[in-house]
Design a protein around this motif. Sequence first.
Motif, PDB file in Angstrom:
ATOM      1  N   GLN A   1      -2.117   9.493  -1.576  1.00  0.00           N
ATOM      2  CA  GLN A   1      -2.982  10.179  -0.614  1.00  0.00           C
ATOM      3  C   GLN A   1      -2.273  11.394  -0.015  1.00  0.00           C
TER       4      GLN A   1
ATOM      5  N   ILE B   1       0.803  -1.239   0.000  1.00  0.00           N
ATOM      6  CA  ILE B   1       0.000   0.000   0.000  1.00  0.00           C
ATOM      7  C   ILE B   1       0.829   1.279   0.000  1.00  0.00           C
TER       8      ILE B   1
ATOM      9  N   GLN C   1      -0.250   3.721  -2.641  1.00  0.00           N
ATOM     10  CA  GLN C   1      -1.558   4.304  -2.300  1.00  0.00           C
ATOM     11  C   GLN C   1      -1.393   5.411  -1.256  1.00  0.00           C
TER      12      GLN C   1
END
Length: 263
Positions: A236, A229, A232
């Motif tokens: 963000q 992740i 990701q």
Amino acid sequence: MKKLKYPFIIGLLSVALAACGSNDASDSADKKEDSKTAQTEEQQEQTKEQEKQMKEMQEKLEKQQVDEKKTVALVNDEKILGSEYNQVLQTSQMQMQQMGQDPTTKDAAKQVKNQTIDSLVGQTLLIQDATEKGYKASEDEINKQIEDAKKQYDSEKEFNKVLKQAGLNMDQLKEQLGESIQYNKYVEKEIKAEEVTDKEVKEYYDQYAKQAESAGSEQQQQLPKYEEIKDQIKGQLEQQKKQEKVGEQVEKLKKEAKVDVKI
């Protein structure tokens, strides 16, 4: 539906036992049928109460709206109308509800109102600055986005139906898409955010992992590995930094602008 399933099966069994001519079974069937009816009625009452509460909440939310033709603010002499305010207001209300808060309380209503006005004023200032700096959307860019949007639906008729439900016609949709394209071009070129470092990504993940650990073993077991992740998280954080810079740009534009809030 699951609550109704069990009593329904009991009812069928009761009928079968009654057909065998057993008095005891018949008595049992009557009791169970009564139980089924009582539970069904209780379920209906709960549903009615929920519908009543939802209706009351919707009425409270709608009371926060303003006349669509009312001028809610002037930004450098450009009018922001009630119709625009109501659209953004609904989004603000929904976000607050998703956070488990009631947007109809006195303090929350004030917060939602200010948040909505701030958002509209900020958007208007950014679009004005984008226009002044020569950023614009071409007809081809707008049409391409419309065609891409249509591909998400089975037919053009369904697309038009959804458009109507959103309270938009094709001209309004084109106008909104045009502003969206213009805004994205402006932000990409004019607003630069600092690059997100690997250290920041790892620190964010470690903090997330720590929260999962304190929440319990089950949540900790569901925690994805860092490598899975990290991209990701980086995206963000990049978005977060960009939004912070956008906010700074809005504050800068406000100092040079004439803003008159009417509500």
